[in-house]
Write an enzyme that holds these catalytic residues in place. Sequence first.
Site, PDB file in Angstrom:
ATOM      1  N   ARG A 133      10.188  -1.551  -5.297  1.00 35.45           N
ATOM      2  CA  ARG A 133       8.978  -1.553  -6.140  1.00 35.45           C
ATOM      3  C   ARG A 133       8.956  -0.241  -6.935  1.00 35.45           C
ATOM      4  NH1 ARG A 133       3.452  -3.268  -3.341  1.00 35.45           N
ATOM      5  NH2 ARG A 133       2.959  -3.868  -5.480  1.00 35.45           N
ATOM      6  N   ASP A 175      -1.516   4.790  -6.340  1.00 35.73           N
ATOM      7  CA  ASP A 175      -0.087   4.558  -6.092  1.00 35.73           C
ATOM      8  C   ASP A 175       0.776   5.684  -6.632  1.00 35.73           C
ATOM      9  OD1 ASP A 175      -1.341   1.701  -6.012  1.00 35.73           O
ATOM     10  OD2 ASP A 175       0.584   1.648  -4.958  1.00 35.73           O
ATOM     11  N   GLY A 190       0.882  -1.178   0.000  1.00 36.77           N
ATOM     12  CA  GLY A 190       0.000   0.000   0.000  1.00 36.77           C
ATOM     13  C   GLY A 190       0.913   1.219   0.000  1.00 36.77           C
ATOM     14  N   ALA A 191       0.635   2.171  -0.917  1.00 39.98           N
ATOM     15  CA  ALA A 191       1.591   3.251  -1.159  1.00 39.98           C
ATOM     16  C   ALA A 191       2.029   4.007   0.108  1.00 39.98           C
ATOM     17  CB  ALA A 191       1.014   4.199  -2.204  1.00 39.98           C
ATOM     18  N   GLN A 212      -5.932  -8.671  -2.357  1.00 38.84           N
ATOM     19  CA  GLN A 212      -5.870  -7.687  -1.254  1.00 38.84           C
ATOM     20  C   GLN A 212      -7.264  -7.281  -0.788  1.00 38.84           C
ATOM     21  OE1 GLN A 212      -4.035  -7.600  -4.022  1.00 38.84           O
ATOM     22  NE2 GLN A 212      -2.062  -6.597  -3.746  1.00 38.84           N
TER      23      GLN A 212
HETATM   24  O1  MRU Z   1       0.324  -4.035  -4.624  1.00 41.36           O
HETATM   25  P1  MRU Z   1      -0.259  -3.300  -3.458  1.00 41.36           P
HETATM   26  O2  MRU Z   1      -1.053  -4.161  -2.547  1.00 41.36           O
HETATM   27  O3  MRU Z   1       0.798  -2.486  -2.730  1.00 41.36           O
HETATM   28  O4  MRU Z   1      -1.254  -2.254  -4.147  1.00 41.36           O
HETATM   29  C1  MRU Z   1      -1.933  -1.331  -3.336  1.00 41.36           C
HETATM   30  C2  MRU Z   1      -2.866  -0.456  -4.077  1.00 41.36           C
HETATM   31  O5  MRU Z   1      -2.981  -0.514  -5.284  1.00 41.36           O
HETATM   32  C3  MRU Z   1      -3.600   0.578  -3.271  1.00 41.36           C
HETATM   33  O6  MRU Z   1      -4.851   0.857  -3.834  1.00 41.36           O
HETATM   34  C4  MRU Z   1      -2.782   1.870  -3.253  1.00 41.36           C
HETATM   35  O7  MRU Z   1      -1.472   1.622  -2.843  1.00 41.36           O
HETATM   36  C5  MRU Z   1      -3.384   2.897  -2.381  1.00 41.36           C
HETATM   37  S1  MRU Z   1      -3.106   2.530  -0.689  1.00 41.36           S
HETATM   38  C6  MRU Z   1      -3.783   3.712   0.287  1.00 41.36           C
END
Ligand code: MRU
Length: 356
Positions: A97, A245, A55-56, A204
Amino acid sequence: MVSLSPFLNLPATLAWEDDCLRILDQTRLPQATVIENLTDAHAVWRAIHELRVRGAPAIGVAAAYGLCVAMQDARDLPIEAFREALEERAAYLDSARPTAVNLSWSLKRMLRVAERSTARDASLLYRELVDEAVRIHGEDQALCEQIGRHGMTLIAPGSGVLTHCNAGALATTGLGTATAPIYLAQRAGVAFHVYADETRPLLQGARLTAYELQQAGVDVTLITDGMAASMIAEKRVDVVIVGADRVAANGDFANKIGTLSLAIVARYFKVPFYVACPSSTLDLQTPDGSAIVIEERRDDEVTHVGGQPVAPEGVKVRNPAFDVTPHDLVTGYITERGIIAAPFDTQFATLFGETT
Ligand code: MRU
């Protein structure tokens, strides 16, 4: 001992305790609550790369503390050698990432502390870095709360909200981004319903969003990604709220794969489509979505579910982890400074040009 989120009935996404970075291993949820101590740069890199912390915004906070962890064995070095190692280790963590801009945003903030510091001793500079990481952490929590305050106005009594992936508390260190309006509306006594997309391939939505909303007592229904269009067509959804992200200067944004199709469906059925994100997710140096690097992940994430093969051996696979939604499909951005409508390029530049 598992520390609890100060906000919700959930384990904390991460914690900094006695100079140790502890993370909740999100790949084990919801079946097991496993806390991992990250003790060197490689462990931090792997935890981010393997989505144990994800999550970002959470990646940004983890990277700031992670850089402190990475520098712990360099505290006895001469200050110049410490500074050199800091640059190298920040670049290494940044490679974990590519898509979520919060990772490089927070590492750049950490490096700026070192650039401005007058410390002559590595251990003093190390403490300044820890102080900055603690600030980034505190700000993340405050930003979620502000996003929630603005976004809760979009959730009317009796309405249906649809979300994708996990832009929740687990993706941040606070109330989440897309989920912050949900939690605050719930706290205000508004009755509404949430649909959570399961979010293939890594689930997720099923493993994390359904779990955390259920823990908080939110009325949530889990659906597979392919069901979202018919939920919208059946008028069960009044608003779609997702996270991001990376948001480009013109308002195009990258989010979990599947977000683009949701935005297209929402537009077709005239359902408002909002993106909740803090300013740390804005990347005003990237002019539009075509310049956003999309992470490609391993084939077995698609060919296997829960470790079990579900596809013929040797089949060709694509696994982009994110997609880019064009800005003209976005009704508005829910940010810490309010809900922003188009034109996003001028609005972002005016409101956030100084800070990002
Ligand atoms: O691959 P992930 O689980 O890190 O992807 C997360 C997402 O796409 C979320 O929607 C995004 O990071 C927003 S988190 C507040």
